[in-house]
Motif scaffolding. Sequence first.
Motif, PDB file in Angstrom:
ATOM      1  N   PHE A 351      50.991  44.631  41.278  1.00  0.00           N
ATOM      2  CA  PHE A 351      51.191  43.588  42.273  1.00  0.00           C
ATOM      3  C   PHE A 351      50.964  42.206  41.670  1.00  0.00           C
ATOM      4  O   PHE A 351      50.406  42.055  40.580  1.00  0.00           O
ATOM      5  CB  PHE A 351      50.240  43.800  43.464  1.00  0.00           C
ATOM      6  CG  PHE A 351      48.780  43.794  43.089  1.00  0.00           C
ATOM      7  CD1 PHE A 351      48.036  42.618  43.076  1.00  0.00           C
ATOM      8  CD2 PHE A 351      48.132  44.984  42.760  1.00  0.00           C
ATOM      9  CE1 PHE A 351      46.688  42.608  42.736  1.00  0.00           C
ATOM     10  CE2 PHE A 351      46.777  44.988  42.410  1.00  0.00           C
ATOM     11  CZ  PHE A 351      46.057  43.795  42.396  1.00  0.00           C
ATOM     12  N   VAL A 352      51.410  41.195  42.376  1.00  0.00           N
ATOM     13  CA  VAL A 352      51.050  39.810  42.088  1.00  0.00           C
ATOM     14  C   VAL A 352      50.366  39.255  43.326  1.00  0.00           C
ATOM     15  O   VAL A 352      50.532  39.774  44.436  1.00  0.00           O
ATOM     16  CB  VAL A 352      52.274  38.951  41.718  1.00  0.00           C
ATOM     17  CG1 VAL A 352      52.883  39.414  40.412  1.00  0.00           C
ATOM     18  CG2 VAL A 352      53.308  38.943  42.830  1.00  0.00           C
ATOM     19  N   THR A 353      49.592  38.197  43.143  1.00  0.00           N
ATOM     20  CA  THR A 353      48.925  37.545  44.253  1.00  0.00           C
ATOM     21  C   THR A 353      49.277  36.058  44.242  1.00  0.00           C
ATOM     22  O   THR A 353      49.815  35.532  43.264  1.00  0.00           O
ATOM     23  CB  THR A 353      47.389  37.673  44.168  1.00  0.00           C
ATOM     24  OG1 THR A 353      46.923  36.890  43.058  1.00  0.00           O
ATOM     25  CG2 THR A 353      46.960  39.121  44.007  1.00  0.00           C
ATOM     26  N   ALA A 354      48.969  35.393  45.324  1.00  0.00           N
ATOM     27  CA  ALA A 354      49.023  33.935  45.344  1.00  0.00           C
ATOM     28  C   ALA A 354      47.857  33.386  44.533  1.00  0.00           C
ATOM     29  O   ALA A 354      46.809  34.042  44.380  1.00  0.00           O
ATOM     30  CB  ALA A 354      48.946  33.437  46.786  1.00  0.00           C
ATOM     31  N   ILE A 355      48.031  32.193  43.993  1.00  0.00           N
ATOM     32  CA  ILE A 355      46.904  31.522  43.349  1.00  0.00           C
ATOM     33  C   ILE A 355      45.814  31.291  44.392  1.00  0.00           C
ATOM     34  O   ILE A 355      46.079  30.850  45.507  1.00  0.00           O
ATOM     35  CB  ILE A 355      47.364  30.192  42.723  1.00  0.00           C
ATOM     36  CG1 ILE A 355      48.227  30.483  41.486  1.00  0.00           C
ATOM     37  CG2 ILE A 355      46.176  29.317  42.341  1.00  0.00           C
ATOM     38  CD1 ILE A 355      48.764  29.240  40.796  1.00  0.00           C
ATOM     39  N   GLY A 356      44.586  31.633  44.044  1.00  0.00           N
ATOM     40  CA  GLY A 356      43.464  31.503  44.968  1.00  0.00           C
ATOM     41  C   GLY A 356      43.190  32.748  45.778  1.00  0.00           C
ATOM     42  O   GLY A 356      42.141  32.846  46.423  1.00  0.00           O
ATOM     43  N   GLU A 357      44.101  33.716  45.731  1.00  0.00           N
ATOM     44  CA  GLU A 357      43.940  34.932  46.547  1.00  0.00           C
ATOM     45  C   GLU A 357      42.979  35.906  45.885  1.00  0.00           C
ATOM     46  O   GLU A 357      43.023  36.116  44.673  1.00  0.00           O
ATOM     47  CB  GLU A 357      45.289  35.607  46.759  1.00  0.00           C
ATOM     48  CG  GLU A 357      45.239  36.865  47.603  1.00  0.00           C
ATOM     49  CD  GLU A 357      46.600  37.509  47.785  1.00  0.00           C
ATOM     50  OE1 GLU A 357      46.634  38.684  48.205  1.00  0.00           O
ATOM     51  OE2 GLU A 357      47.625  36.857  47.503  1.00  0.00           O
ATOM     52  N   THR A 358      42.122  36.514  46.689  1.00  0.00           N
ATOM     53  CA  THR A 358      41.200  37.545  46.220  1.00  0.00           C
ATOM     54  C   THR A 358      41.715  38.907  46.641  1.00  0.00           C
ATOM     55  O   THR A 358      42.097  39.116  47.797  1.00  0.00           O
ATOM     56  CB  THR A 358      39.793  37.328  46.795  1.00  0.00           C
ATOM     57  OG1 THR A 358      39.274  36.073  46.321  1.00  0.00           O
ATOM     58  CG2 THR A 358      38.842  38.446  46.378  1.00  0.00           C
ATOM     59  N   ARG A 359      41.717  39.840  45.718  1.00  0.00           N
ATOM     60  CA  ARG A 359      42.082  41.224  46.024  1.00  0.00           C
ATOM     61  C   ARG A 359      40.832  42.092  45.857  1.00  0.00           C
ATOM     62  O   ARG A 359      40.268  42.182  44.769  1.00  0.00           O
ATOM     63  CB  ARG A 359      43.195  41.699  45.096  1.00  0.00           C
ATOM     64  CG  ARG A 359      43.734  43.087  45.410  1.00  0.00           C
ATOM     65  CD  ARG A 359      44.437  43.176  46.753  1.00  0.00           C
ATOM     66  NE  ARG A 359      45.616  42.318  46.838  1.00  0.00           N
ATOM     67  CZ  ARG A 359      46.866  42.762  46.688  1.00  0.00           C
ATOM     68  NH1 ARG A 359      47.091  44.034  46.412  1.00  0.00           N
ATOM     69  NH2 ARG A 359      47.879  41.928  46.834  1.00  0.00           N
ATOM     70  N   ARG A 360      40.389  42.720  46.956  1.00  0.00           N
ATOM     71  CA  ARG A 360      39.247  43.631  46.895  1.00  0.00           C
ATOM     72  C   ARG A 360      39.759  45.004  46.466  1.00  0.00           C
ATOM     73  O   ARG A 360      40.805  45.461  46.938  1.00  0.00           O
ATOM     74  CB  ARG A 360      38.554  43.707  48.251  1.00  0.00           C
ATOM     75  CG  ARG A 360      38.164  42.324  48.775  1.00  0.00           C
ATOM     76  CD  ARG A 360      37.417  42.395  50.086  1.00  0.00           C
ATOM     77  NE  ARG A 360      37.374  41.094  50.756  1.00  0.00           N
ATOM     78  CZ  ARG A 360      36.577  40.794  51.761  1.00  0.00           C
ATOM     79  NH1 ARG A 360      35.750  41.733  52.252  1.00  0.00           N
ATOM     80  NH2 ARG A 360      36.591  39.590  52.313  1.00  0.00           N
ATOM     81  N   LEU A 361      39.007  45.676  45.615  1.00  0.00           N
ATOM     82  CA  LEU A 361      39.504  46.870  44.942  1.00  0.00           C
ATOM     83  C   LEU A 361      38.557  48.040  45.164  1.00  0.00           C
ATOM     84  O   LEU A 361      37.344  47.871  45.343  1.00  0.00           O
ATOM     85  CB  LEU A 361      39.664  46.600  43.457  1.00  0.00           C
ATOM     86  CG  LEU A 361      40.630  45.443  43.134  1.00  0.00           C
ATOM     87  CD1 LEU A 361      40.351  44.880  41.758  1.00  0.00           C
ATOM     88  CD2 LEU A 361      42.067  45.897  43.262  1.00  0.00           C
ATOM     89  N   ALA A 362      39.129  49.236  45.141  1.00  0.00           N
ATOM     90  CA  ALA A 362      38.338  50.451  45.348  1.00  0.00           C
ATOM     91  C   ALA A 362      37.465  50.738  44.132  1.00  0.00           C
ATOM     92  O   ALA A 362      37.868  50.505  42.973  1.00  0.00           O
ATOM     93  CB  ALA A 362      39.262  51.628  45.609  1.00  0.00           C
ATOM     94  N   ARG A 363      36.288  51.233  44.378  1.00  0.00           N
ATOM     95  CA  ARG A 363      35.397  51.629  43.289  1.00  0.00           C
ATOM     96  C   ARG A 363      35.946  52.853  42.573  1.00  0.00           C
ATOM     97  O   ARG A 363      36.718  53.623  43.132  1.00  0.00           O
ATOM     98  CB  ARG A 363      33.988  51.924  43.820  1.00  0.00           C
ATOM     99  CG  ARG A 363      33.236  50.679  44.245  1.00  0.00           C
ATOM    100  CD  ARG A 363      31.827  51.005  44.711  1.00  0.00           C
ATOM    101  NE  ARG A 363      31.052  49.787  44.908  1.00  0.00           N
ATOM    102  CZ  ARG A 363      31.093  49.046  46.006  1.00  0.00           C
ATOM    103  NH1 ARG A 363      31.872  49.413  47.025  1.00  0.00           N
ATOM    104  NH2 ARG A 363      30.371  47.937  46.105  1.00  0.00           N
ATOM    105  N   ARG A 364      35.535  53.016  41.342  1.00  0.00           N
ATOM    106  CA  ARG A 364      36.001  54.126  40.525  1.00  0.00           C
ATOM    107  C   ARG A 364      35.645  55.443  41.199  1.00  0.00           C
ATOM    108  O   ARG A 364      34.512  55.669  41.638  1.00  0.00           O
ATOM    109  CB  ARG A 364      35.352  54.041  39.148  1.00  0.00           C
ATOM    110  CG  ARG A 364      35.957  55.007  38.141  1.00  0.00           C
ATOM    111  CD  ARG A 364      35.617  54.591  36.724  1.00  0.00           C
ATOM    112  NE  ARG A 364      36.337  55.424  35.764  1.00  0.00           N
ATOM    113  CZ  ARG A 364      37.613  55.250  35.428  1.00  0.00           C
ATOM    114  NH1 ARG A 364      38.285  54.256  35.962  1.00  0.00           N
ATOM    115  NH2 ARG A 364      38.176  56.049  34.558  1.00  0.00           N
ATOM    116  N   GLY A 365      36.638  56.329  41.269  1.00  0.00           N
ATOM    117  CA  GLY A 365      36.443  57.629  41.887  1.00  0.00           C
ATOM    118  C   GLY A 365      36.731  57.651  43.368  1.00  0.00           C
ATOM    119  O   GLY A 365      36.823  58.728  43.960  1.00  0.00           O
TER     120      GLY A 365
END
Length: 367
Positions: A351-365
């Motif tokens: 994916f790409v994001t907008a500048i300034g955008e935060t993407r929260r991500l799943a923890r490993r596993g």
Amino acid sequence: MPPRSRTLRRLVSGMLGACLIQAQASEPAAPPAHHRPQGYQNNDIEFAPKSLRDLIAWRWNALREGLPRPPQAPTPAVAPDLAFIHANAQAGAAMQPAVTWIGHATVLAQLGGLNVLTDPIFSERASPVGFAGPKRHAAPGLALAQLPHVDLVVVSHNHYDHQDEPSLRALAAQPGGSPLFVVPLGNKAWFTAQGLTRVVELDWWQSHRVGAVEVVLTPVQHWTARGLGDQLATLWGGYALLAPDFHLFFAGDTAYSKDFQRIRQHFAPRQGAAGFDLAVLPIGGYEPRWFMKTQHVNPDEAVQIHRDLAARQSLGMHWGTFELTDEPLDEAPRALARARAEQGVADEAFFVTAIGETRRLARRGAP
């Protein structure tokens, strides 16, 4: 043979053996293949920076053809989620893995209790001087004053759009003390000359632990120079950031090479089938191919890197900020969409994001 003679013979043999072992131990080990008398080299090609003639031919053709074409729209930008970013920065072991694209190759990565910046550039120009050189087309997604306290900065190589002196000096002077700067071999002297002393230098495959995060410098295919006489004098690389609950890969600048298969193989014993949780990969700065192919990937090659690394997800960076090459500033995401479709990669997987955008991500596993 008399006992005394046998004893003398054993003593002499033992001494000769010990001398031989000592001589072997004192022989210097052969340097790694990428270490050369004049500096460093890539694993798969003997890289030679383009000649002045090639540079003139590229720039003349771009001028004649009116390249790069104007973008169809400005680079997307959003107001940063400062409340989340700063709360997450203080969360310690409970930190939510997250990335915020600040622009170009600068990403704020929050993982393993650390706030990490990649190749920070907040300056108006990517240049050795403030009055000329490539100018920023999109403001940083976070200003320096909006950042949480940065614990770690990883710098991939010494080109001006990746190793920006004013930004590094400002980070060293942040309230609460300087971050740790991790850099490839040969770069520590430059940092020290700027008065930046919290610096660790790594060779390819060497690592350094910062809290719960292991930082590993990996090979990628690129080159270095900050002037006319120091080409290939310092090393370059990507970074694997390995936290207990998240594995991130940052490629910096790179061409496509077999290095990414090697990286996958190197970490497979500790990653299993999962690969990296997120790869931060360049997708811009790729035209014309005859000039850029040995140093910068295009979006199709970036998707191949995503697959080589077996990354769960990838974030496209190195586009939309500085006009460095012949493609329009906004072309890379469209080319990325075509490459995903052609290689059977889901949109959300790269994916790409907008500048300034935060993407929260799943923890490993996590599913």
